[in-house]
Write a protein that holds these residues in place. Structure first.
Motif, PDB file in Angstrom:
ATOM      1  N   ARG A  72       0.792  -1.233   0.098  1.00 25.39           N
ATOM      2  CA  ARG A  72       0.103  -0.114  -0.006  1.00 25.39           C
ATOM      3  C   ARG A  72       0.911   1.217  -0.072  1.00 25.39           C
ATOM      4  NH1 ARG A  72      -2.405   0.114   4.750  1.00 25.39           N
ATOM      5  NH2 ARG A  72      -2.765  -1.865   4.609  1.00 25.39           N
ATOM      6  N   VAL A  73       1.984   1.233   0.918  1.00 24.43           N
ATOM      7  CA  VAL A  73       2.750   2.365   0.805  1.00 24.43           C
ATOM      8  C   VAL A  73       3.450   2.834  -0.450  1.00 24.43           C
ATOM      9  CG1 VAL A  73       4.884   3.304   2.058  1.00 24.43           C
ATOM     10  CG2 VAL A  73       3.051   2.437   3.411  1.00 24.43           C
ATOM     11  N   LEU A  74       3.868   1.675  -0.970  1.00 23.47           N
ATOM     12  CA  LEU A  74       4.784   1.859  -1.989  1.00 23.47           C
ATOM     13  C   LEU A  74       4.011   1.888  -3.548  1.00 23.47           C
ATOM     14  CD1 LEU A  74       8.057  -0.235  -1.148  1.00 23.47           C
ATOM     15  CD2 LEU A  74       7.483   2.284  -0.981  1.00 23.47           C
ATOM     16  N   GLY A  75       2.622   1.493  -3.419  1.00 26.99           N
ATOM     17  CA  GLY A  75       1.992   1.219  -4.605  1.00 26.99           C
ATOM     18  C   GLY A  75       2.386   0.274  -5.628  1.00 26.99           C
ATOM     19  N   LEU A  76       2.791  -1.087  -4.767  1.00 25.71           N
ATOM     20  CA  LEU A  76       3.093  -2.169  -5.562  1.00 25.71           C
ATOM     21  C   LEU A  76       2.179  -3.387  -5.415  1.00 25.71           C
ATOM     22  CD1 LEU A  76       6.921  -2.277  -4.639  1.00 25.71           C
ATOM     23  CD2 LEU A  76       5.979  -1.548  -6.992  1.00 25.71           C
ATOM     24  N   PRO A  77       2.191  -4.016  -6.352  1.00 33.18           N
ATOM     25  CA  PRO A  77       1.194  -5.348  -6.068  1.00 33.18           C
ATOM     26  C   PRO A  77       2.065  -6.206  -5.020  1.00 33.18           C
ATOM     27  CG  PRO A  77       2.003  -5.089  -8.300  1.00 33.18           C
ATOM     28  CD  PRO A  77       2.634  -4.119  -7.685  1.00 33.18           C
ATOM     29  N   LEU A  78       1.170  -6.915  -4.336  1.00 32.36           N
ATOM     30  CA  LEU A  78       1.578  -7.638  -3.183  1.00 32.36           C
ATOM     31  C   LEU A  78       2.740  -8.812  -3.657  1.00 32.36           C
ATOM     32  CD1 LEU A  78       1.490  -8.663  -0.102  1.00 32.36           C
ATOM     33  CD2 LEU A  78      -0.399  -9.948  -0.818  1.00 32.36           C
ATOM     34  N   GLY A  79       2.453  -9.220  -4.630  1.00 30.33           N
ATOM     35  CA  GLY A  79       3.223 -10.423  -5.180  1.00 30.33           C
ATOM     36  C   GLY A  79       4.633  -9.630  -5.320  1.00 30.33           C
TER      37      GLY A  79
END
Length: 183
Positions: free
Chosen positions: A152-159
């Motif tokens: 969420r913080v970095l705006g990246l997919p969880l995978g």
């Protein structure tokens, strides 16, 4: 209430909008403070570092490039540098205090404790990781964020977050094993 997205906050910050620093502090202040507190242990030191991070970030906002990473990641990097500076200052101050307290005949211990050495070695090895892996590793292990929170913080997919952590750990392990074999 209208929630402002991370992209909007980053755009306002990069553009120098007057209210941007308050938005950035509100959004990322707890993260920066958490990293500083976990690294330094003292609330007053963590507060000082947090203030230094946001002052430094505001002054150098022109160097923030949204194409190279997120605002949160950029602030984490600044935080890591400010924490390292604070630890160096602490070590320098303790040497001076020991010399003053003991007089000229007593010199400060030149070798830092094993824990400090381990932290410095780990910080050096983390610095060698690619930025994307390094930021995720710092958030996971110094800020104690969950994989979901990091995503969420970095705006990246969880995978992607999980992959960065796995590759980062493997790389650190191989580097630390190679370094320990050199002695």
């Amino acid at each position: 209430m209208n929630e402002v997205s991370d992209e909007e906050v980053a755009g306002a910050f990069g553009g120098g909008r007057p209210d941007a620093l308050a938005l950035v502090y509100e959004r990322f202040g707890p993260l920066v403070y958490s990293i500083a507190l976990r690294s330094l242990g003292a609330r007053s030191d963590a507060e000082d570092v947090t203030q230094q991070v946001f002052v430094s970030a505001w002054r150098s906002r022109g160097s923030f490039d949204r194409l190279r990473g997120t605002l949160g990641g950029w602030l984490v990097t600044i935080t890591r540098n400010k924490v390292a500076d604070a630890l160096r200052d602490r070590q320098r101050e303790s040497r001076v205090l020991l010399q003053v307290a003991g007089g000229a005949a007593v010199t400060a211990r030149e070798t830092p404790s094993d824990q400090v050495v381990d932290r410095i070695v780990l910080a050096d090895e983390l610095a060698l990781l690619p930025e994307s892996q390094r930021v995720v590793m710092v958030l996971a292990f110094y800020s104690d964020l969950t994989h979901e929170q990091i995503a969420r913080v970095l705006g990246l997919p969880l995978g992607t977050v999980k992959s960065h952590i796995r590759r980062g750990l493997l790389r650190l392990r191989s580097r630390l094993e190679a370094d320990s074999g050199a002695y």
